[in-house]
Scaffold this active site. Sequence first.
Site, PDB file in Angstrom:
ATOM      1  CB  CYS A 246      -0.979  -0.029   1.166  1.00  0.00           C
ATOM      2  SG  CYS A 246      -2.406   1.059   0.920  1.00  0.00           S
ATOM      3  CG  HIS A 331      -4.171  -3.868   2.587  1.00  0.00           C
ATOM      4  ND1 HIS A 331      -3.335  -3.415   3.577  1.00  0.00           N
ATOM      5  CD2 HIS A 331      -4.722  -2.761   2.017  1.00  0.00           C
ATOM      6  CE1 HIS A 331      -3.386  -2.102   3.633  1.00  0.00           C
ATOM      7  NE2 HIS A 331      -4.212  -1.679   2.684  1.00  0.00           N
ATOM      8  CD  GLU A 333      -2.250  -6.442   5.101  1.00  0.00           C
ATOM      9  OE1 GLU A 333      -2.765  -5.329   5.303  1.00  0.00           O
ATOM     10  OE2 GLU A 333      -1.582  -6.702   4.083  1.00  0.00           O
TER      11      GLU A 333
END
Length: 362
Positions: A246, A331, A333
């Site tokens: 990001c 993202h 994650e």
Amino acid sequence: MRRKLILEDGTVFTGQAIGKRAEATGEVVFNTSMTGYQEMITDPSYCDQIITLTYPLIGNYGMNRDDFESLAPAAGGLIVKEAALNPSNFRSQGPLDEWLKEHDIPGLAGIDTRKLTRIIRRTGTLNGRLCGENAVVEDVLEELRAFVPSKDKVAAVSTKNAYHAPGSGHRVVLIDYGAKHGIVRNLIERGCDVYVLPYNATAQEVLRLMPDGVMLSNGPGDPTDVPEAVTTVRKLIGRVPIFGICLGHQLISLACGATSSKLRFGHRGANHPVKDVRTGRVDLTSQNHGYTIDRDSLMGTDLQLTHVNVNDGTVEGVAHRNEPAFSVQYHPEACPGPDDSNHLFDAFMDMIKKHTEKQAYV
């Protein structure tokens, strides 16, 4: 208690106050995720922003101790269609409204969030204010039109002190520009020995820890607001494997000579399709950003385009042509969102392993 949302274009919404009984001013943005409101509100990338959730019922599974993405939420406010007052879930440890009050976050419920979202999509991200029902609209509008968002958001959400999460595997330095806990969890799950440093750590301070790899985290705001971070990243490229997420992706790109610009209304949601242009693979991704790297600006740099957004063609990933460094705008994650792209953490581990083996023979 009634509360207003006043937008800088003059639009006014009136609904029910939830959360902290206070005013809040900031960019009004929207997220299209159907679940994950706890992770969203505690994502440091939402620093000072007023989050509109497009899914109509929010708070129905309450708040729990496991799904936080930061210890100190930095969101400016929350807007929902309907706030569930009596959550029902075996993990719930309290309602959303009480949690918002405890963390000084004002909110608004009972308005047409579809209309608000359409306004933002049509006009672009707007500044707005959550205020009392009796606020004078003309006075608020004058202040909103002069409002300038803070440029030190990263400093506000980054850790103030370095800390260590011990592990027996590769040593990874995570530079915290507003890191979500999900990034640390993924590194720890892979056995990494993790050192977390503040956003303004210098390249010398990073290299002093003799890392096997460096992780550049997500974070709020405009990447050009942290020029010291760009300088650090530029000095690290070629010295150690790097993976950026990001804001970290944007910093790698700027460090290599690319430019950034603000999107009309950003990408925020858990269903954004991203295509790997090298393989044709498409992942559904979790996203939260208002800026993007200009695609044409990659020409003439040492970066190659690796991923694009299927919806609008914007840059979603790059890799350095000559050095072990890559990044993605989304993202991997997740938290909240699908974990389709979680494999990128494994790719980072493989990059570190190959680089370490190469160095052993030098």
